[in-house]
Write a protein that holds these residues in place. Structure first.
Motif, PDB file in Angstrom:
ATOM      1  N   CYS A  16       0.847  -1.184   0.000  1.00 28.05           N
ATOM      2  CA  CYS A  16       0.000   0.000   0.000  1.00 28.05           C
ATOM      3  C   CYS A  16       0.884   1.236   0.000  1.00 28.05           C
ATOM      4  O   CYS A  16       1.910   1.276   0.687  1.00 28.05           O
ATOM      5  N   ALA A  17       0.462   2.241  -0.756  1.00 29.56           N
ATOM      6  CA  ALA A  17       1.201   3.498  -0.797  1.00 29.56           C
ATOM      7  C   ALA A  17       1.239   4.127   0.594  1.00 29.56           C
ATOM      8  O   ALA A  17       0.254   4.088   1.330  1.00 29.56           O
ATOM      9  N   ASP A  18       2.382   4.685   0.942  1.00 31.98           N
ATOM     10  CA  ASP A  18       2.522   5.364   2.234  1.00 31.98           C
ATOM     11  C   ASP A  18       1.903   6.751   2.209  1.00 31.98           C
ATOM     12  O   ASP A  18       1.421   7.232   3.227  1.00 31.98           O
ATOM     13  N   GLN A  19       1.938   7.381   1.055  1.00 29.35           N
ATOM     14  CA  GLN A  19       1.409   8.732   0.943  1.00 29.35           C
ATOM     15  C   GLN A  19       0.086   8.725   0.187  1.00 29.35           C
ATOM     16  O   GLN A  19      -0.058   8.038  -0.818  1.00 29.35           O
ATOM     17  N   ALA A  20      -0.838   9.520   0.691  1.00 34.48           N
ATOM     18  CA  ALA A  20      -2.152   9.620   0.069  1.00 34.48           C
ATOM     19  C   ALA A  20      -2.093  10.529  -1.148  1.00 34.48           C
ATOM     20  O   ALA A  20      -1.202  11.365  -1.280  1.00 34.48           O
TER      21      ALA A  20
END
Length: 77
Positions: A16-20
């Motif tokens: 999952c991406a750490d940054q939105a």
């Protein structure tokens, strides 16, 4: 503007991406997700194993799935 995260699953592996990412609305988020998925599909299809599954999900701020695109390779015998 709402925040979303991308998550990719390939078999037992998930990331999952750490940054939105900000999108104006769900429709904008869906359009971006399908565009990113389309860019990845050619390379993915060449490496797909029999009886495997690949998924891309778009998660909301609480990291709950909003949209999911699945590619499934099945042997039917």
């Amino acid at each position: 503007m709402p925040l979303f995260f991308f998550r990719i699953r390939n078999g037992p592996y998930s990331g999952c991406a750490d940054q939105a990412t900000e999108f104006a609305d769900r429709d904008s988020a869906w359009k971006e997700m399908t565009s990113v998925c389309a860019d990845m599909t050619a390379g993915l299809a060449r490496k797909l194993q029999e009886n495997s599954e690949w998924q891309m999900e778009l998660l909301d701020e609480a990291k709950e799935p909003v949209f999911r695109i699945r590619i499934v390779a099945e042997t039917l015998d």
